[in-house]
Design a protein around this motif. Structure first.
Motif, PDB file in Angstrom:
ATOM      1  N   GLN A 181      16.959  40.927  19.728  1.00 28.64           N
ATOM      2  CA  GLN A 181      16.149  39.739  19.464  1.00 28.64           C
ATOM      3  C   GLN A 181      16.751  38.887  18.343  1.00 28.64           C
ATOM      4  OE1 GLN A 181      13.246  38.819  21.301  1.00 28.64           O
ATOM      5  NE2 GLN A 181      14.227  40.396  22.569  1.00 28.64           N
ATOM      6  N   LEU A 182      17.475  39.515  17.433  1.00 31.58           N
ATOM      7  CA  LEU A 182      18.094  38.794  16.328  1.00 31.58           C
ATOM      8  C   LEU A 182      19.466  38.236  16.682  1.00 31.58           C
ATOM      9  CD1 LEU A 182      17.183  41.070  13.270  1.00 31.58           C
ATOM     10  CD2 LEU A 182      16.061  38.963  14.014  1.00 31.58           C
ATOM     11  N   GLY A 183      19.883  38.418  17.936  1.00 34.26           N
ATOM     12  CA  GLY A 183      21.152  37.861  18.384  1.00 34.26           C
ATOM     13  C   GLY A 183      22.371  38.676  18.022  1.00 34.26           C
ATOM     14  N   ARG A 184      22.165  39.958  17.749  1.00 36.50           N
ATOM     15  CA  ARG A 184      23.295  40.807  17.361  1.00 36.50           C
ATOM     16  C   ARG A 184      23.976  41.447  18.561  1.00 36.50           C
ATOM     17  NH1 ARG A 184      24.309  38.640  12.844  1.00 36.50           N
ATOM     18  NH2 ARG A 184      25.703  40.374  12.367  1.00 36.50           N
ATOM     19  N   VAL A 185      23.486  41.153  19.768  1.00 38.01           N
ATOM     20  CA  VAL A 185      24.080  41.662  21.008  1.00 38.01           C
ATOM     21  C   VAL A 185      24.254  40.484  21.964  1.00 38.01           C
ATOM     22  CG1 VAL A 185      23.715  43.137  23.027  1.00 38.01           C
ATOM     23  CG2 VAL A 185      23.057  43.958  20.752  1.00 38.01           C
ATOM     24  N   GLU A 186      25.388  40.437  22.658  1.00 33.69           N
ATOM     25  CA  GLU A 186      25.588  39.459  23.725  1.00 33.69           C
ATOM     26  C   GLU A 186      25.898  40.211  25.009  1.00 33.69           C
ATOM     27  OE1 GLU A 186      28.299  36.319  22.951  1.00 33.69           O
ATOM     28  OE2 GLU A 186      27.248  35.648  21.134  1.00 33.69           O
ATOM     29  N   ASP A 187      25.211  39.831  26.070  1.00 37.24           N
ATOM     30  CA  ASP A 187      25.268  40.582  27.329  1.00 37.24           C
ATOM     31  C   ASP A 187      24.786  42.000  27.021  1.00 37.24           C
ATOM     32  OD1 ASP A 187      25.653  41.287  29.944  1.00 37.24           O
ATOM     33  OD2 ASP A 187      27.829  41.376  29.826  1.00 37.24           O
ATOM     34  N   ASN A 188      25.659  42.977  27.079  1.00 35.22           N
ATOM     35  CA  ASN A 188      25.260  44.342  26.702  1.00 35.22           C
ATOM     36  C   ASN A 188      26.252  44.905  25.683  1.00 35.22           C
ATOM     37  OD1 ASN A 188      27.537  44.795  28.230  1.00 35.22           O
ATOM     38  ND2 ASN A 188      26.498  45.869  29.883  1.00 35.22           N
ATOM     39  N   GLN A 189      26.845  44.011  24.879  1.00 30.42           N
ATOM     40  CA  GLN A 189      27.946  44.433  24.018  1.00 30.42           C
ATOM     41  C   GLN A 189      27.687  44.161  22.539  1.00 30.42           C
ATOM     42  OE1 GLN A 189      31.013  42.222  26.201  1.00 30.42           O
ATOM     43  NE2 GLN A 189      31.874  44.179  26.861  1.00 30.42           N
ATOM     44  N   MET A 190      28.295  45.010  21.704  1.00 32.93           N
ATOM     45  CA  MET A 190      28.127  44.950  20.249  1.00 32.93           C
ATOM     46  C   MET A 190      29.145  43.963  19.663  1.00 32.93           C
ATOM     47  SD  MET A 190      27.613  49.021  19.453  1.00 32.93           S
ATOM     48  CE  MET A 190      29.088  49.516  20.384  1.00 32.93           C
ATOM     49  N   VAL A 191      28.868  42.685  19.789  1.00 29.41           N
ATOM     50  CA  VAL A 191      29.850  41.678  19.386  1.00 29.41           C
ATOM     51  C   VAL A 191      29.960  41.527  17.871  1.00 29.41           C
ATOM     52  CG1 VAL A 191      29.726  40.357  21.526  1.00 29.41           C
ATOM     53  CG2 VAL A 191      28.111  39.853  19.669  1.00 29.41           C
ATOM     54  N   HIS A 192      29.050  42.172  17.133  1.00 32.78           N
ATOM     55  CA  HIS A 192      29.112  42.128  15.671  1.00 32.78           C
ATOM     56  C   HIS A 192      29.507  43.473  15.076  1.00 32.78           C
ATOM     57  CE1 HIS A 192      27.313  38.094  15.132  1.00 32.78           C
ATOM     58  NE2 HIS A 192      26.616  38.383  16.212  1.00 32.78           N
ATOM     59  N   VAL A 193      29.960  44.402  15.892  1.00 38.90           N
ATOM     60  CA  VAL A 193      30.289  45.747  15.409  1.00 38.90           C
ATOM     61  C   VAL A 193      31.351  45.669  14.312  1.00 38.90           C
ATOM     62  CG1 VAL A 193      32.105  46.162  17.142  1.00 38.90           C
ATOM     63  CG2 VAL A 193      30.850  48.100  16.149  1.00 38.90           C
ATOM     64  N   GLN A 194      31.182  46.504  13.289  1.00 37.25           N
ATOM     65  CA  GLN A 194      32.155  46.550  12.208  1.00 37.25           C
ATOM     66  C   GLN A 194      33.386  47.356  12.629  1.00 37.25           C
ATOM     67  OE1 GLN A 194      30.258  48.010   8.656  1.00 37.25           O
ATOM     68  NE2 GLN A 194      29.001  46.180   8.400  1.00 37.25           N
ATOM     69  N   LEU A 195      34.530  46.885  12.250  1.00 35.42           N
ATOM     70  CA  LEU A 195      35.793  47.494  12.673  1.00 35.42           C
ATOM     71  C   LEU A 195      36.178  48.614  11.706  1.00 35.42           C
ATOM     72  CD1 LEU A 195      37.633  44.137  13.426  1.00 35.42           C
ATOM     73  CD2 LEU A 195      36.160  45.489  14.952  1.00 35.42           C
ATOM     74  N   ILE A 196      35.467  49.741  11.816  1.00 34.00           N
ATOM     75  CA  ILE A 196      35.610  50.788  10.800  1.00 34.00           C
ATOM     76  C   ILE A 196      36.633  51.859  11.153  1.00 34.00           C
ATOM     77  CG2 ILE A 196      33.268  50.459   9.930  1.00 34.00           C
ATOM     78  CD1 ILE A 196      32.471  52.939  11.579  1.00 34.00           C
ATOM     79  N   ASN A 197      37.064  51.916  12.416  1.00 34.14           N
ATOM     80  CA  ASN A 197      38.082  52.909  12.782  1.00 34.14           C
ATOM     81  C   ASN A 197      38.852  52.429  14.009  1.00 34.14           C
ATOM     82  OD1 ASN A 197      36.516  53.570  15.114  1.00 34.14           O
ATOM     83  ND2 ASN A 197      35.332  55.039  13.926  1.00 34.14           N
ATOM     84  N   LYS A 198      39.858  53.196  14.394  1.00 32.21           N
ATOM     85  CA  LYS A 198      40.734  52.783  15.494  1.00 32.21           C
ATOM     86  C   LYS A 198      39.994  52.712  16.827  1.00 32.21           C
ATOM     87  CE  LYS A 198      45.023  54.534  13.440  1.00 32.21           C
ATOM     88  NZ  LYS A 198      46.150  55.492  13.585  1.00 32.21           N
ATOM     89  N   LYS A 199      39.104  53.673  17.071  1.00 35.33           N
ATOM     90  CA  LYS A 199      38.364  53.680  18.340  1.00 35.33           C
ATOM     91  C   LYS A 199      37.525  52.417  18.504  1.00 35.33           C
ATOM     92  CE  LYS A 199      34.441  55.735  18.692  1.00 35.33           C
ATOM     93  NZ  LYS A 199      33.337  56.724  18.730  1.00 35.33           N
ATOM     94  N   ILE A 200      36.776  52.072  17.463  1.00 38.11           N
ATOM     95  CA  ILE A 200      35.915  50.900  17.535  1.00 38.11           C
ATOM     96  C   ILE A 200      36.754  49.622  17.593  1.00 38.11           C
ATOM     97  CG2 ILE A 200      34.236  49.525  16.243  1.00 38.11           C
ATOM     98  CD1 ILE A 200      32.947  52.112  15.326  1.00 38.11           C
TER      99      ILE A 200
END
Length: 273
Positions: free
Chosen positions: A211-230
């Protein structure tokens, strides 16, 4: 009347059962949890709307709990900044005994009627915020005292409890009473009650973040880039969303902007130049 969460288990002489029998009966009991949650979805939806409205207006969410429920809420709070890229401090946890002593499981602290409100005051809680009390029994003094004080100070409250018509529910603007029934081991609310609480936390936080716009479609478009996998997942997400065919190009754009969403915006701005 004995609270439902304290009623005797429907399964007797567990010590005489085989591993196969025990795992089957625990799994069967766990299978009833989603049905119990389904019954309270209307109440849960109202709570989620209230949380969303508060956060959109610049307020904060405070989970307030003790025991297993409180510790499960800690997991939700820890993971949200990474998963959805929100600032720390928007979703918070006030835990009986303190987060810094989490692994000690200081269950005796839940009996402190004043501590919950005192901890909220330390966080400068105010009428912009919403406080969500967590208590399987619905009577935990740590939670009850804090919700009563919130009411007196015009702070919006909700609760997640596992017994009907509890004292905590009576002091919540948005009560959610998810009745999971007696536990396999009498009174061990880390089991079905805990399972229900974890599912509900996932539902609340995920729905609010969408609801706060932190997801687009079904994806984590604001995910933090904390490791190689992500980071690898984010690079591929960016490639798919904006049509970049070269992995290295997409990776460079992503790392320069810090998130998929910001990289998408930058890509689109470059196209318009």
């Amino acid at each position: 009347m004995v609270p439902i969460t304290e009623q005797p288990s429907q399964h007797r002489h567990l010590e005489n059962k085989s591993i196969k029998e025990i795992t089957e009966l625990i799994n069967n009991e766990n299978g009833t949890v989603t049905g119990a949650i389904e019954k309270v979805l209307p109440q849960l939806n109202k709570l989620i709307q209230a949380i969303t409205d508060k956060l959109k207006a610049g307020g904060r969410l405070f989970y307030l709990g003790a025991g297993s429920g409180g510790r499960l809420a800690v997991l939700d709070v820890i993971e949200l900044p990474t998963t959805f890229g929100i600032e720390k401090g928007i979703v918070n946890i006030v835990l009986a005994g303190g987060i810094e002593r989490l692994i000690e499981a200081r269950e005796e602290m839940e009996d402190n009627y004043n501590e919950g409100w005192e901890k909220l005051l330390q966080e400068e809680v105010n009428s912009k915020d919403i406080v969500l009390g967590i208590s399987a029994s619905g009577t935990t003094p740590f939670v009850l005292g804090a919700l009563e004080a919130c009411r007196k100070n015009n702070i919006t409250t909700g609760c997640i409890v596992s017994n009907p018509d509890s004292s905590i529910s009576q002091h919540a603007d948005y009560p959610v009473e998810v009745i999971t029934g007696p536990e396999v081991i009498t009174g061990s609310t880390r089991m079905k009650c805990g399972t229900a609480q974890k599912i509900i936390f996932d539902i609340i936080s995920t729905t609010v973040m969408i609801q706060l716009g932190r997801v687009e479609d079904n994806q984590m478009v604001h995910v933090q880039l904390i490791n190689k996998k992500i980071t690898d997942r984010a690079v591929k997400m960016l490639m798919q969303k904006v049509g970049i065919a070269d992995y290295a190009e997409a990776e460079s754009l992503l790392l320069a902007n810090g998130s998929v969403k910001k990289a998408m915006d930058q890509f689109n701005m470059n196209l318009q130049k």
